[in-house]
Design a protein around this motif. Structure first.
Motif, PDB file in Angstrom:
ATOM      1  N   GLY A 117      39.941  42.495  24.701  1.00  0.00           N
ATOM      2  CA  GLY A 117      40.441  43.403  25.712  1.00  0.00           C
ATOM      3  C   GLY A 117      41.629  44.227  25.296  1.00  0.00           C
ATOM      4  N   GLY A 118      42.300  43.823  24.213  1.00  0.00           N
ATOM      5  CA  GLY A 118      43.458  44.571  23.739  1.00  0.00           C
ATOM      6  C   GLY A 118      44.509  44.713  24.823  1.00  0.00           C
ATOM      7  N   ASP A 119      45.101  45.889  24.918  1.00  0.00           N
ATOM      8  CA  ASP A 119      46.163  46.122  25.886  1.00  0.00           C
ATOM      9  C   ASP A 119      45.683  46.863  27.131  1.00  0.00           C
ATOM     10  OD1 ASP A 119      48.237  44.877  24.437  1.00  0.00           O
ATOM     11  OD2 ASP A 119      48.414  46.636  23.136  1.00  0.00           O
ATOM     12  N   THR A 120      44.368  47.030  27.277  1.00  0.00           N
ATOM     13  CA  THR A 120      43.850  47.675  28.470  1.00  0.00           C
ATOM     14  C   THR A 120      44.127  46.800  29.689  1.00  0.00           C
ATOM     15  OG1 THR A 120      42.068  48.730  27.214  1.00  0.00           O
ATOM     16  CG2 THR A 120      41.803  48.605  29.610  1.00  0.00           C
ATOM     17  N   VAL A 121      44.770  47.379  30.691  1.00  0.00           N
ATOM     18  CA  VAL A 121      45.141  46.630  31.889  1.00  0.00           C
ATOM     19  C   VAL A 121      44.013  46.713  32.912  1.00  0.00           C
ATOM     20  CG1 VAL A 121      46.758  46.513  33.828  1.00  0.00           C
ATOM     21  CG2 VAL A 121      47.608  46.967  31.517  1.00  0.00           C
ATOM     22  N   ILE A 122      43.597  45.588  33.426  1.00  0.00           N
ATOM     23  CA  ILE A 122      42.576  45.534  34.463  1.00  0.00           C
ATOM     24  C   ILE A 122      43.090  44.699  35.628  1.00  0.00           C
ATOM     25  CG2 ILE A 122      40.683  45.783  32.810  1.00  0.00           C
ATOM     26  CD1 ILE A 122      40.147  42.795  33.130  1.00  0.00           C
ATOM     27  N   ARG A 123      42.401  44.829  36.748  1.00  0.00           N
ATOM     28  CA  ARG A 123      42.807  44.093  37.943  1.00  0.00           C
ATOM     29  C   ARG A 123      41.938  42.849  38.114  1.00  0.00           C
ATOM     30  NH1 ARG A 123      45.943  45.710  42.060  1.00  0.00           N
ATOM     31  NH2 ARG A 123      45.777  47.899  41.422  1.00  0.00           N
ATOM     32  N   SER A 124      42.561  41.745  38.347  1.00  0.00           N
ATOM     33  CA  SER A 124      41.835  40.501  38.550  1.00  0.00           C
ATOM     34  C   SER A 124      41.316  40.414  39.977  1.00  0.00           C
ATOM     35  CB  SER A 124      42.758  39.311  38.275  1.00  0.00           C
ATOM     36  OG  SER A 124      43.761  39.223  39.283  1.00  0.00           O
ATOM     37  N   PRO A 125      40.418  39.473  40.266  1.00  0.00           N
ATOM     38  CA  PRO A 125      39.924  39.326  41.636  1.00  0.00           C
ATOM     39  C   PRO A 125      41.019  39.053  42.662  1.00  0.00           C
ATOM     40  CG  PRO A 125      38.464  38.195  40.118  1.00  0.00           C
ATOM     41  CD  PRO A 125      39.674  38.620  39.322  1.00  0.00           C
ATOM     42  N   ASP A 126      42.147  38.486  42.218  1.00  0.00           N
ATOM     43  CA  ASP A 126      43.237  38.244  43.164  1.00  0.00           C
ATOM     44  C   ASP A 126      44.263  39.366  43.178  1.00  0.00           C
ATOM     45  OD1 ASP A 126      44.494  37.833  40.757  1.00  0.00           O
ATOM     46  OD2 ASP A 126      45.163  35.790  41.194  1.00  0.00           O
ATOM     47  N   GLY A 127      43.946  40.497  42.519  1.00  0.00           N
ATOM     48  CA  GLY A 127      44.767  41.689  42.634  1.00  0.00           C
ATOM     49  C   GLY A 127      45.834  41.896  41.591  1.00  0.00           C
ATOM     50  N   ARG A 128      45.947  41.018  40.622  1.00  0.00           N
ATOM     51  CA  ARG A 128      46.986  41.164  39.601  1.00  0.00           C
ATOM     52  C   ARG A 128      46.543  42.135  38.514  1.00  0.00           C
ATOM     53  NH1 ARG A 128      49.572  35.182  38.356  1.00  0.00           N
ATOM     54  NH2 ARG A 128      49.697  34.452  40.520  1.00  0.00           N
ATOM     55  N   LEU A 129      47.494  42.955  38.042  1.00  0.00           N
ATOM     56  CA  LEU A 129      47.241  43.878  36.938  1.00  0.00           C
ATOM     57  C   LEU A 129      47.782  43.254  35.661  1.00  0.00           C
ATOM     58  CD1 LEU A 129      48.112  47.296  38.617  1.00  0.00           C
ATOM     59  CD2 LEU A 129      45.858  46.561  37.822  1.00  0.00           C
ATOM     60  N   ARG A 130      46.881  42.997  34.733  1.00  0.00           N
ATOM     61  CA  ARG A 130      47.240  42.352  33.468  1.00  0.00           C
ATOM     62  C   ARG A 130      46.251  42.815  32.398  1.00  0.00           C
ATOM     63  NH1 ARG A 130      50.865  40.559  36.260  1.00  0.00           N
ATOM     64  NH2 ARG A 130      51.496  38.379  36.588  1.00  0.00           N
ATOM     65  N   PRO A 131      46.638  42.713  31.119  1.00  0.00           N
ATOM     66  CA  PRO A 131      45.624  42.760  30.066  1.00  0.00           C
ATOM     67  C   PRO A 131      44.692  41.560  30.238  1.00  0.00           C
ATOM     68  CG  PRO A 131      47.826  43.065  29.150  1.00  0.00           C
ATOM     69  CD  PRO A 131      48.007  42.608  30.564  1.00  0.00           C
ATOM     70  N   LEU A 132      43.485  41.652  29.705  1.00  0.00           N
ATOM     71  CA  LEU A 132      42.505  40.586  29.883  1.00  0.00           C
ATOM     72  C   LEU A 132      43.052  39.231  29.469  1.00  0.00           C
ATOM     73  CD1 LEU A 132      39.659  39.555  30.534  1.00  0.00           C
ATOM     74  CD2 LEU A 132      38.986  40.208  28.198  1.00  0.00           C
ATOM     75  N   ARG A 133      43.811  39.185  28.372  1.00  0.00           N
ATOM     76  CA  ARG A 133      44.305  37.888  27.906  1.00  0.00           C
ATOM     77  C   ARG A 133      45.137  37.187  28.976  1.00  0.00           C
ATOM     78  NH1 ARG A 133      46.921  42.016  25.376  1.00  0.00           N
ATOM     79  NH2 ARG A 133      49.209  42.055  25.392  1.00  0.00           N
ATOM     80  N   GLY A 134      45.887  37.964  29.770  1.00  0.00           N
ATOM     81  CA  GLY A 134      46.657  37.356  30.846  1.00  0.00           C
ATOM     82  C   GLY A 134      45.763  36.733  31.897  1.00  0.00           C
ATOM     83  N   HIS A 135      44.697  37.430  32.268  1.00  0.00           N
ATOM     84  CA  HIS A 135      43.769  36.896  33.264  1.00  0.00           C
ATOM     85  C   HIS A 135      43.038  35.654  32.740  1.00  0.00           C
ATOM     86  CE1 HIS A 135      44.627  40.301  35.730  1.00  0.00           C
ATOM     87  NE2 HIS A 135      43.991  41.175  34.966  1.00  0.00           N
ATOM     88  N   LEU A 136      42.681  35.668  31.456  1.00  0.00           N
ATOM     89  CA  LEU A 136      42.011  34.495  30.890  1.00  0.00           C
ATOM     90  C   LEU A 136      42.934  33.288  30.894  1.00  0.00           C
ATOM     91  CD1 LEU A 136      40.114  36.124  27.867  1.00  0.00           C
ATOM     92  CD2 LEU A 136      39.207  35.524  30.132  1.00  0.00           C
ATOM     93  N   LEU A 137      44.218  33.506  30.654  1.00  0.00           N
ATOM     94  CA  LEU A 137      45.185  32.415  30.738  1.00  0.00           C
ATOM     95  C   LEU A 137      45.306  31.899  32.169  1.00  0.00           C
ATOM     96  CD1 LEU A 137      47.908  33.852  28.344  1.00  0.00           C
ATOM     97  CD2 LEU A 137      46.591  31.759  27.962  1.00  0.00           C
ATOM     98  N   THR A 138      45.291  32.820  33.129  1.00  0.00           N
ATOM     99  CA  THR A 138      45.319  32.405  34.526  1.00  0.00           C
ATOM    100  C   THR A 138      44.131  31.509  34.845  1.00  0.00           C
ATOM    101  OG1 THR A 138      46.413  34.460  35.179  1.00  0.00           O
ATOM    102  CG2 THR A 138      45.331  33.211  36.924  1.00  0.00           C
ATOM    103  N   TRP A 139      42.941  31.912  34.355  1.00  0.00           N
ATOM    104  CA  TRP A 139      41.752  31.101  34.598  1.00  0.00           C
ATOM    105  C   TRP A 139      41.883  29.718  33.962  1.00  0.00           C
ATOM    106  CZ3 TRP A 139      37.780  28.904  31.639  1.00  0.00           C
ATOM    107  CH2 TRP A 139      36.656  28.476  32.370  1.00  0.00           C
ATOM    108  N   LEU A 140      42.441  29.666  32.755  1.00  0.00           N
ATOM    109  CA  LEU A 140      42.634  28.367  32.114  1.00  0.00           C
ATOM    110  C   LEU A 140      43.557  27.484  32.933  1.00  0.00           C
ATOM    111  CD1 LEU A 140      42.989  28.998  28.259  1.00  0.00           C
ATOM    112  CD2 LEU A 140      41.044  28.022  29.486  1.00  0.00           C
ATOM    113  N   SER A 141      44.601  28.070  33.510  1.00  0.00           N
ATOM    114  CA  SER A 141      45.523  27.262  34.322  1.00  0.00           C
ATOM    115  C   SER A 141      44.807  26.697  35.546  1.00  0.00           C
ATOM    116  CB  SER A 141      46.751  28.081  34.736  1.00  0.00           C
ATOM    117  OG  SER A 141      46.426  29.082  35.682  1.00  0.00           O
ATOM    118  N   ARG A 142      43.903  27.478  36.132  1.00  0.00           N
ATOM    119  CA  ARG A 142      43.141  26.998  37.277  1.00  0.00           C
ATOM    120  C   ARG A 142      42.223  25.840  36.880  1.00  0.00           C
ATOM    121  NH1 ARG A 142      39.599  31.023  39.237  1.00  0.00           N
ATOM    122  NH2 ARG A 142      39.520  29.955  41.248  1.00  0.00           N
ATOM    123  N   VAL A 143      41.598  25.958  35.718  1.00  0.00           N
ATOM    124  CA  VAL A 143      40.718  24.886  35.247  1.00  0.00           C
ATOM    125  C   VAL A 143      41.538  23.633  34.927  1.00  0.00           C
ATOM    126  CG1 VAL A 143      39.115  24.178  33.445  1.00  0.00           C
ATOM    127  CG2 VAL A 143      39.010  26.498  34.360  1.00  0.00           C
TER     128      VAL A 143
END
Length: 252
Positions: A117-143
């Motif tokens: 995903g590089g530095d492209t910022v996208i919005r997660s289902p819960d509304g946060r704007l992050r690069p993909l790596r940030g969202h993947l880390l969020t998912w790992l924390s949930r798991v």
């Protein structure tokens, strides 16, 4: 098999994984062979997730499960966003952790290692704007939280048995991946994007609750302290203070 208290087939392959050679200017047989191998590895991981989903007795995978998850490894923001939306809730449903979560964790770890995903910022289902790596880390924390000791106790209270009873349980398999999850999070503690740093600390705080990873508590507490000292956003400061208070070294 997973322990479920509450009781989806793959589509055609897509060939739009990021071509690192185009992004970096590299070319030649060795590079193309490496890219092909990398694509094959990611496809195999997605295949594993789909197979795990098809093997479940009480649930059926989404017909487009393969293409959705494969989209996470592409350079198309729309495909990434759709894949993230599917990943977000497909394998966790409190208090359950479903069988595909295990290969899904491995896939997410591989994407993080590749900095998908590089530095492209996208919005997660819960509304946060992050690069993909940030969202993947969020998912790992949930798991990680979903298979933690607190959730185990809650499962026992609800179901009357432990999700860890079976030696082949999904919960056990995910818990065995916690060291790799921690290593993935630690690699982003100094990420240039503050949102990614925040998510890395978040998942690390959850993971160091595991006695086997408690040796890293001081390191994560230091990272949370630095984040707190350098952040000016009130909400982020409150979060960092809470993270630091949870794992800071105890006073003598």
């Amino acid at each position: 098999m997973g322990a479920h208290l509450i009781t989806r087939r793959s589509s055609e392959a897509m060939d739009d994984v990021v071509d690192v050679g185009i992004a970096t200017g590299l070319s030649g047989p060795c590079h193309h062979a490496a890219v092909a191998e990398d694509r094959a590895d990611l496809r195999t991981m997605v295949d594993d997730i789909v197979r795990a989903g098809q093997a479940e007795e009480d649930r059926r995978p989404a017909p487009d499960m393969w293409s959705l998850l494969h989209g996470l490894g592409t350079d198309d923001p729309q495909s990434v966003t759709r894949g993230l939306s599917y990943l977000w809730d497909a394998f966790l449903e409190y208090p359950n952790v479903f069988e595909p979560a295990v290969p899904a964790v491995r896939y997410v770890l591989a994407l993080l290692d590749r900095k998908a995903g590089g530095d492209t910022v996208i919005r997660s289902p819960d509304g946060r704007l992050r690069p993909l790596r940030g969202h993947l880390l969020t998912w790992l924390s949930r798991v990680a939280d979903a298979v933690g000791d607190v959730r185990v106790r809650e499962f026992v209270e609800l179901a009357g048995f432990s999700p860890l009873e079976s030696a082949t349980s999904t919960w056990r398999a995910v818990r065995q991946l916690r060291p790799q999850m921690y290593e993935a999070a630690a690699a982003f503690l100094d990420d240039p994007h503050p949102g990614v740093r925040q998510e890395a600390i978040t998942v690390a705080v959850v993971l160091v609750r595991d006695p086997a990873l408690a040796v890293h508590r001081r390191h994560i507490a230091a990272a949370a302290r630095v984040f707190l000292d350098t952040c000016t956003d009130p909400m982020c400061r409150r979060w960092a203070a809470e993270a630091f208070d949870e794992i800071r070294p105890s006073r003598p």
